[in-house]
Scaffold this active site. Structure first.
Site, PDB file in Angstrom:
ATOM      1  N   ASP A 156      25.892  20.946  61.850  1.00 23.10           N
ATOM      2  CA  ASP A 156      26.131  19.860  62.805  1.00 23.10           C
ATOM      3  C   ASP A 156      25.130  19.880  63.957  1.00 23.10           C
ATOM      4  O   ASP A 156      24.353  20.830  64.101  1.00 23.10           O
ATOM      5  CB  ASP A 156      27.576  19.930  63.334  1.00 23.10           C
ATOM      6  CG  ASP A 156      27.996  21.347  63.739  1.00 23.10           C
ATOM      7  OD1 ASP A 156      27.112  22.206  63.918  1.00 23.10           O
ATOM      8  OD2 ASP A 156      29.204  21.591  63.879  1.00 23.10           O
ATOM      9  N   ASP A 182      40.972  24.116  67.737  1.00 27.12           N
ATOM     10  CA  ASP A 182      41.781  23.015  67.182  1.00 27.12           C
ATOM     11  C   ASP A 182      41.704  22.962  65.652  1.00 27.12           C
ATOM     12  O   ASP A 182      42.194  22.012  65.045  1.00 27.12           O
ATOM     13  CB  ASP A 182      41.356  21.673  67.798  1.00 27.12           C
ATOM     14  CG  ASP A 182      39.938  21.253  67.421  1.00 27.12           C
ATOM     15  OD1 ASP A 182      39.252  22.000  66.691  1.00 27.12           O
ATOM     16  OD2 ASP A 182      39.507  20.166  67.857  1.00 27.12           O
ATOM     17  N   HIS A 225      38.873  22.845  63.797  1.00 27.78           N
ATOM     18  CA  HIS A 225      37.728  22.166  63.182  1.00 27.78           C
ATOM     19  C   HIS A 225      36.812  23.149  62.460  1.00 27.78           C
ATOM     20  O   HIS A 225      36.714  24.315  62.815  1.00 27.78           O
ATOM     21  CB  HIS A 225      36.955  21.303  64.191  1.00 27.78           C
ATOM     22  CG  HIS A 225      36.175  22.037  65.237  1.00 27.78           C
ATOM     23  ND1 HIS A 225      36.054  21.589  66.528  1.00 27.78           N
ATOM     24  CD2 HIS A 225      35.450  23.190  65.194  1.00 27.78           C
ATOM     25  CE1 HIS A 225      35.283  22.417  67.212  1.00 27.78           C
ATOM     26  NE2 HIS A 225      34.911  23.401  66.427  1.00 27.78           N
TER      27      HIS A 225
END
Ligand code: PGA
Length: 255
Positions: free
Chosen positions: A63, A132, A134
């Protein structure tokens, strides 16, 4: 799934590094999927120390932030250059990172997927995990079949990453990330997580139901996934004793 629990991040990282090095030694033209963040920094240090031959290795990063200049101190281009690439003999043209400044984002995402396929697919994908849940920047409710695309970060991730940027306001809102479908196509997956702050996310990923609300749980679909944890990140796993038992009783041929 194999859950490797070691007392400290250093020991867990060392165990992962040995196996990454083995992939590189066995296949000098391996294709690696790479992650950023604080978790893999020590892994890259170990790999650098091992003096491996990266001359035929190809890498694809998970990413990148959208809109940060590639030479921004917090871009993942900078992260990879400083933490790995400038220390090894990888060829720059073989090290791929999503281009967060591509004029045609959708076109670039399709092209990134095509480049991964043209390289023969990813042999080993390294992952971290967000608090969270991810993986990459696939935030909760990401499609479990998603491909490389644009995502908007959750407020939780923005809070988590504010430590790198000095303030929440400075953290970009948008990112490019390989999708969960992209990640699951890697032949092997290593997910590293250390510290108490990751314990809930790890328990949900390993022992929770598979759900898009917890993207890392999708790794349960992967036939060759290993989690490398320290005691703190493993502290909320209800079957931790079983995972230790499995590790301690591995048949010799599997070691
Ligand atoms: P961290 O980030 O390694 O900095 O905790 C992990 C992630 O967000 O995937």
């Amino acid at each position: 799934m194999e859950i490797v629990i070691q007392p400290t991040p250093a020991e867990s990282t060392a165990a992962a590094a040995q196996l990454v090095a083995r992939v590189i030694r066995r296949n000098p033209a391996a294709v690696l999927g790479l992650a950023t963040g604080s978790t893999p920094v020590q892994l890259y240090r170990e790999l650098i120390r091992m003096n491996l031959d990266w001359s035929r290795i190809t890498t694809f990063n998970l990413d990148e932030y959208i809109g940060l200049p590639a030479d921004h101190p917090q871009s993942y281009h900078t992260f990879m250059r400083e933490n790995l690439f400038r220390h090894v003999n990888i060829r720059p043209e073989n090290a791929h990172i999503p281009d967060g400044n591509a004029p045609d984002i959708a076109g670039f995402c399709g092209e990134y997927e095509r480049r991964i396929s043209a390289a023969g697919g990813i042999d080993l994908q390294i992952l971290g995990i967000g608090s969270d849940g991810h993986i990459g920047f696939n935030e909760p409710t990401s499609s479990l079949a998603s491909r490389t695309r644009i995502k908007t970060l959750t407020r939780e991730t923005i809070r988590d990453n504010a430590r790198f940027f000095g303030s929440e306001a400075a953290v970009p809102r948008h990112v490019l990330t390989m999708g969960i479908g992209t990640i699951l196509e890697a032949r092997e997956v290593f997910l590293l997580a250390f510290g108490e702050a990751k314990a809930d996310a790890i328990a949900a990923a390993v022992e929770g139901p598979v759900a898009s609300t917890n993207p890392a749980s999708a790794v349960q679909f992967h036939p060759a996934a290993k989690f490398f944890l320290d005691e703190a990140a493993a502290s909320k796993l209800s079957r931790a004793d079983y995972y230790r038992w499995v590790y301690d009783n591995k048949p010799d041929w599997q070691r």
